[in-house]
Design a protein around this motif. Sequence first.
Motif, short mmCIF file in Angstrom:
data_model
loop_
_atom_site.label_atom_id
_atom_site.label_comp_id
_atom_site.label_asym_id
_atom_site.label_seq_id
_atom_site.Cartn_x
_atom_site.Cartn_y
_atom_site.Cartn_z
N ARG A 64 4.89 4.05 -1.08
CA ARG A 64 4.09 3.04 -1.47
C ARG A 64 2.24 3.57 -0.47
N PRO A 65 3.06 3.47 0.63
CA PRO A 65 1.99 3.63 1.77
C PRO A 65 1.62 4.76 1.47
N ASN A 66 1.98 5.51 1.49
CA ASN A 66 1.24 7.17 1.64
C ASN A 66 1.06 7.43 0.24
N SER A 67 0.92 7.11 -0.74
CA SER A 67 0.11 6.53 -1.67
C SER A 67 -1.72 5.70 -2.05
N ILE A 68 -1.20 4.84 -0.87
CA ILE A 68 -2.05 4.25 -0.68
C ILE A 68 -3.08 4.09 0.01
N LEU A 69 -2.45 5.53 0.94
CA LEU A 69 -3.13 6.40 2.36
C LEU A 69 -4.01 7.24 1.50
N TRP A 70 -3.36 7.70 0.26
CA TRP A 70 -3.97 8.87 -0.54
C TRP A 70 -5.15 8.60 -1.29
N LEU A 71 -4.91 6.54 -2.10
CA LEU A 71 -6.09 6.63 -2.47
C LEU A 71 -6.84 6.07 -1.48
N VAL A 72 -6.69 5.90 -0.61
CA VAL A 72 -7.68 5.30 0.51
C VAL A 72 -8.94 6.20 0.68
N LYS A 73 -7.98 7.37 0.71
CA LYS A 73 -9.17 8.85 1.57
C LYS A 73 -9.91 9.41 0.44
N PHE A 74 -9.47 9.42 -0.73
CA PHE A 74 -9.71 9.62 -2.37
C PHE A 74 -10.83 9.20 -2.87
N HIS A 75 -10.17 7.84 -3.08
CA HIS A 75 -11.04 7.11 -3.34
C HIS A 75 -11.46 5.42 -2.99
N PRO A 76 -12.25 5.66 -1.96
CA PRO A 76 -12.86 4.82 -1.26
C PRO A 76 -13.34 3.64 -1.81
N GLU A 77 -13.67 4.48 -2.85
CA GLU A 77 -14.62 3.06 -4.13
C GLU A 77 -13.81 2.25 -4.82
N LEU A 78 -12.92 2.26 -4.42
CA LEU A 78 -11.76 1.63 -5.12
C LEU A 78 -11.26 0.82 -4.44
N THR A 79 -11.62 -0.74 -4.91
CA THR A 79 -10.72 -2.32 -4.45
C THR A 79 -9.98 -2.15 -3.63
N ASP A 80 -9.68 -3.00 -3.18
CA ASP A 80 -8.43 -3.72 -3.06
C ASP A 80 -7.58 -4.29 -3.73
N GLY A 81 -8.16 -4.75 -4.72
CA GLY A 81 -7.38 -5.30 -6.22
C GLY A 81 -7.06 -3.94 -6.75
N GLN A 82 -8.24 -3.53 -7.12
CA GLN A 82 -7.38 -1.85 -7.95
C GLN A 82 -6.43 -1.49 -7.22
N ILE A 83 -6.48 -1.12 -6.09
CA ILE A 83 -5.77 -0.27 -5.74
C ILE A 83 -4.03 -1.34 -5.90
#
Length: 247
Positions: free
Chosen positions: A103-122
């Motif tokens: 799960r942390p690896n997937s969070i890192l992917w979302l933060v890196k490639f979709h920084p526009e997503l909010t913490d709530g969405q992630i």
Amino acid sequence: MAKPIMAKATAVWLIDNTTISFKQIADFVGMHELEIQGIADGDVAPGVKGFDPVANNQLTDEEIATAEKNPLHKLKLKYNAAAQGEEKRRGPRYTPLSKRQDRPNSILWLVKFHPELTDGQIAKLVGTTKPTIQSIRNREHWNIANMQPIDPVALGLCKQSELDAAVQKAAAKKAADGEAMSDDERRKLLSTEQSLTMETEPKIPTAIEGLETFSLKDDEEEKKDEDFSDADSFFNLPGGSDDDEQP
């Protein structure tokens, strides 16, 4: 409409102990009529023990009797005041134990490639907490040095349609706020299907920038005007004196 608990076991009991039609039972337990037919034939739910809805305060004898007399009557779940307010509460998405380490690896992917997503969405996509997301955004996570970005869809933590919906929502919010977006950011905000169908814009290599208008046309015309009637002019041999000739 509320459904009874242990629907399949309740259907087994109603088939074995009443003359209610398959259609009525299917409507009551929330199953397909063919599934009820399969239970009666022994093809579906073999070995399932019947669950008495009368003894468990889900139906009354009067309701069953009414349904047996009238095939069009729809069974109604008995009102149980103690069961009110016990609907499933909304919370973080459940993640299987076998996938929680990724799960942390997937969070890192979302933060890196979709920084526009909010913490709530992630948090909703992969089932995590906001402090965990913030620690990864700020690269303060205890295992950040060993983490690798991995697509959460590939890990099975969320569906591609859910990720696309979150990205589209982020795009709409960004557009509503009037923020300027680069081409790369605009492409990231598109769904997977849209981004794959976009044509790649041709880019000029940096090594030849400024030579876009360079042409060989003039050189070719000059070569056409040259006279190649003899071998010396064709091969462009340098002229020499008679003294250079060998005897």
